[in-house]
Design a protein around this motif. Sequence first.
Motif, PDB file in Angstrom:
ATOM      1  N   ALA A 240      20.184 -23.305   4.162  1.00 26.84           N
ATOM      2  CA  ALA A 240      21.502 -23.281   3.556  1.00 26.84           C
ATOM      3  C   ALA A 240      21.519 -23.029   2.141  1.00 26.84           C
ATOM      4  O   ALA A 240      22.529 -23.135   1.518  1.00 26.84           O
ATOM      5  N   CYS A 241      20.357 -23.110   1.188  1.00 30.48           N
ATOM      6  CA  CYS A 241      20.281 -23.132   0.028  1.00 30.48           C
ATOM      7  C   CYS A 241      20.531 -21.508  -0.531  1.00 30.48           C
ATOM      8  O   CYS A 241      20.028 -20.662  -0.061  1.00 30.48           O
TER       9      CYS A 241
ATOM     10  N   ASN B 268      32.238 -33.390   3.872  1.00 30.28           N
ATOM     11  CA  ASN B 268      31.612 -31.906   3.630  1.00 30.28           C
ATOM     12  C   ASN B 268      32.688 -31.389   2.600  1.00 30.28           C
ATOM     13  O   ASN B 268      33.868 -31.384   2.975  1.00 30.28           O
TER      14      ASN B 268
ATOM     15  N   HIS C 221      20.621 -29.980   3.628  1.00 30.41           N
ATOM     16  CA  HIS C 221      21.173 -29.573   2.406  1.00 30.41           C
ATOM     17  C   HIS C 221      21.078 -30.561   1.037  1.00 30.41           C
ATOM     18  O   HIS C 221      21.416 -29.917   0.079  1.00 30.41           O
TER      19      HIS C 221
ATOM     20  N   HIS D 126      22.239 -20.909   7.013  1.00 29.76           N
ATOM     21  CA  HIS D 126      22.156 -22.008   8.053  1.00 29.76           C
ATOM     22  C   HIS D 126      21.529 -21.591   9.143  1.00 29.76           C
ATOM     23  O   HIS D 126      21.999 -21.726  10.455  1.00 29.76           O
TER      24      HIS D 126
ATOM     25  N   GLY E 169      29.359 -25.213   3.374  1.00 31.83           N
ATOM     26  CA  GLY E 169      28.683 -26.109   3.858  1.00 31.83           C
ATOM     27  C   GLY E 169      28.407 -26.276   5.371  1.00 31.83           C
ATOM     28  O   GLY E 169      28.490 -24.919   6.158  1.00 31.83           O
TER      29      GLY E 169
ATOM     30  N   ASP F 272      22.970 -26.387  -2.341  1.00 31.60           N
ATOM     31  CA  ASP F 272      22.373 -27.088  -1.213  1.00 31.60           C
ATOM     32  C   ASP F 272      20.946 -26.799  -0.926  1.00 31.60           C
ATOM     33  O   ASP F 272      20.459 -26.428  -0.249  1.00 31.60           O
TER      34      ASP F 272
ATOM     35  N   GLY G 288      18.024 -28.288   0.000  1.00 32.02           N
ATOM     36  CA  GLY G 288      17.647 -29.386   0.944  1.00 32.02           C
ATOM     37  C   GLY G 288      16.109 -29.319   1.210  1.00 32.02           C
ATOM     38  O   GLY G 288      15.339 -28.716   0.496  1.00 32.02           O
TER      39      GLY G 288
END
Length: 206
Positions: free
Chosen positions: A9-10, A114, A48, A170, A127, A23, A25
Amino acid sequence: MKLTKFTHACVRIDKDGKVLLIDPGTFSEDAVFEAADAVLVTHEHPDHLDVERIKGLDVPVYTNAGVASQLGELGDRVQVVEGGQAFDAAGFAIRAYGKDHAVILPELGVPCQNIGFLVDDAVYHPGDSFTQPDRQVHTNLVPVSGPWFALPAAVEYARAVNAQQTLGIHDALLSPIGQGMMQRFLDGQADRPYHLAQPGDSIEIN
């Protein structure tokens, strides 16, 4: 402005010599943490939020109260924001949206707070939610897997946001076959493409 996808998700956004991380993580590559001018964190789950590596960055972090409670030793470097707020982060104009993580199982309720982030009215990162921004965006980051994920909701979300382009995030749980399937479902018309990006791939945001 350039957007670079990293694992799961970054994402990193570069503009005018400034770097914004969203994010970063525990799945994120070490290179993610080598340069940043500000960090946005949507919620407190480890995929995240890498608490220890974020603590090593001497930059401001913008996030919700749940994440801020885990970063308390950073003091004033952590700024708590809520849905509906607009603020500046390292020269990027940010708008925050929503307040709840998507429900994983009904009996568990909402897992945590979130917030989604819209960067320069151009790139939207939700997110772990399908919360929609209140305006047209250029690039929409669409979650494509996870314990809370549902394909119909993802497609409905992507159609409703109707961005000029979408990029899957994600996605660490997906095989190449699963990634290709998500692309088939989420790809739009020729002028509104879906990008199946691998970690390290970049796209330009015009």
